[in-house]
Write an enzyme that holds these catalytic residues in place. Structure first.
Site, PDB file in Angstrom:
ATOM      1  N   ASN A 139       0.711  -1.353   0.013  1.00  0.00           N
ATOM      2  CA  ASN A 139       0.078   0.047  -0.013  1.00  0.00           C
ATOM      3  C   ASN A 139       1.032   1.189   0.048  1.00  0.00           C
ATOM      4  OD1 ASN A 139      -1.807   2.062   0.510  1.00  0.00           O
ATOM      5  ND2 ASN A 139      -2.272   1.342   2.643  1.00  0.00           N
ATOM      6  N   LYS A 159       0.158   4.389  -0.109  1.00  0.00           N
ATOM      7  CA  LYS A 159      -0.692   5.419   0.296  1.00  0.00           C
ATOM      8  C   LYS A 159      -0.189   6.627  -0.533  1.00  0.00           C
ATOM      9  CE  LYS A 159       0.555   3.574   4.848  1.00  0.00           C
ATOM     10  NZ  LYS A 159       0.009   3.633   6.219  1.00  0.00           N
ATOM     11  N   HIS A 207      -9.741   0.875   4.789  1.00  0.00           N
ATOM     12  CA  HIS A 207      -8.216   1.091   5.606  1.00  0.00           C
ATOM     13  C   HIS A 207      -8.444   2.005   6.845  1.00  0.00           C
ATOM     14  CE1 HIS A 207      -4.146   2.244   6.311  1.00  0.00           C
ATOM     15  NE2 HIS A 207      -3.745   1.289   5.779  1.00  0.00           N
ATOM     16  N   GLU A 254      -6.837   4.471   7.690  1.00  0.00           N
ATOM     17  CA  GLU A 254      -6.453   5.925   7.525  1.00  0.00           C
ATOM     18  C   GLU A 254      -7.713   6.573   6.775  1.00  0.00           C
ATOM     19  OE1 GLU A 254      -2.903   5.441   5.338  1.00  0.00           O
ATOM     20  OE2 GLU A 254      -1.936   4.908   7.252  1.00  0.00           O
ATOM     21  N   GLU A 268      -5.731  -5.440  10.653  1.00  0.00           N
ATOM     22  CA  GLU A 268      -4.560  -4.329  10.888  1.00  0.00           C
ATOM     23  C   GLU A 268      -4.846  -3.606  12.107  1.00  0.00           C
ATOM     24  OE1 GLU A 268      -2.601  -3.062   6.888  1.00  0.00           O
ATOM     25  OE2 GLU A 268      -4.231  -1.693   7.097  1.00  0.00           O
ATOM     26  N   GLY A 288       1.778   2.080  10.616  1.00  0.00           N
ATOM     27  CA  GLY A 288       2.649   3.122  10.510  1.00  0.00           C
ATOM     28  C   GLY A 288       3.638   3.621  11.669  1.00  0.00           C
ATOM     29  N   SER A 347       3.091  -2.289  10.235  1.00  0.00           N
ATOM     30  CA  SER A 347       4.695  -2.269  10.454  1.00  0.00           C
ATOM     31  C   SER A 347       5.427  -3.627   9.995  1.00  0.00           C
ATOM     32  CB  SER A 347       4.884  -1.849  11.840  1.00  0.00           C
ATOM     33  OG  SER A 347       4.406  -0.513  12.095  1.00  0.00           O
TER      34      SER A 347
END
Ligand code: PEP
Length: 255
Positions: free
Chosen positions: A9, A11, A95, A97, A172, A178, A217
């Site tokens: 990904n 991003k 996701h 985010e 996740e 991240g 991560s």
């Protein structure tokens, strides 16, 4: 035996020049790895470039989100058929985010999941708890609610279509995305098994086949232990997917 899957990904990173270098390195590095599946989810403006550089390689490409509508006055949105038009096989949905920064909900994820499978895309539905939820012992409650919101909207026919496109779930934990913190292999296994059992409540045969990948991560130095867990079918890789050597090594470990 489920084939492992590694999804990068990117991003909101990249430009034409650096993408070309990265994609060429990745395709070179992965060309002899035949025992797992590899995908990069790039920003929408670069899907053309991904199509140009990844066609006839063993790396597929996908979008990082999609809208549930087919067309219309939805400025800035992209429809599932547009991703299909550009050769995308995969699309990330829900996701963290998107949920946290753009206020997307279980309901939008469910509508997008449904629209994606109808367009022949493979949805990768991201689920996972925040740090506060984790510390409050709510991981399974949150993951169940995120999954059930999608499962409940699928008719039996839709569920069969989702199996046809090999739907994927990504666990996740938000506290690991991240942040440099990774769930331990045992923590990941516990939640992946929970997700598989949840799918089995709907269809046990499907549950045995669905790929559930871990994200948060992942790096070359922790992927091996995570991928060794029986219900961890690969990884969703953010930061490390921007570094060709790291990404290739993670893919090699999945192979
Ligand atoms: C992600 O973007 O889905 C992700 C897991 O990011 P990172 O690997 O950087 O934690």
């Amino acid at each position: 035996m489920r084939r492992k899957l590694v999804v990068g990904n990117w991003k909101m990173h990249g430009d034409l020049k650096s993408n070309q270098t990265l994609l060429e390195s990745i395709t070179n590095g992965l060309q002899n790895l035949k025992n797992a599946d590899y995908v990069v989810c790039v920003p929408n403006p670069y899907l053309f470039q991904a199509r140009e550089l990844l066609t006839n390689t063993n790396v597929a490409w996908g979008g990082q989100n999609v809208n549930q509508h087919e067309q219309g006055a939805f400025t800035g949105a992209v429809a599932p058929h547009m991703l299909s038009d550009l050769g995308c096989q995969f699309v990330l949905l829900g996701h963290s985010e998107r949920r946290v920064l753009f206020h997307e909900t279980n309901l939008t994820a469910a509508a997008r999941f449904d629209a994606s499978i109808k367009a022949g895309l493979t949805p990768v539905l991201c689920v996972g708890e925040t740090l506060a939820e984790h510390e409050a012992g709510l991981t399974e409650v949150i993951v169940a609610s995120q999954m059930d919101a999608v499962m409940a909207t699928l008719s039996d026919e839709d569920f069969a279509a989702a199996m046809q496109v090999n739907m994927v779930f990504a666990y996740e934990p938000v506290w690991a995305v991240g942040t440099g913190k990774t769930a331990s292999p045992e923590q990941a296994q516990t939640v992946h098994e929970f997700i598989r059992n949840r799918i089995a409540r709907r269809n046990s045969d499907a549950a045995a086949h669905v790929r559930i990948i871990y994200g948060g991560s992942i790096k070359a130095n922790n992927a091996k232990q995570l991928f060794a867990m029986p219900d961890v079918d690969g990884g969703l890789v953010g930061g490390a997917s921007l570094d060709a050597d790291e990404f290739i090594e993670i893919c090699r470990l999945a192979n």
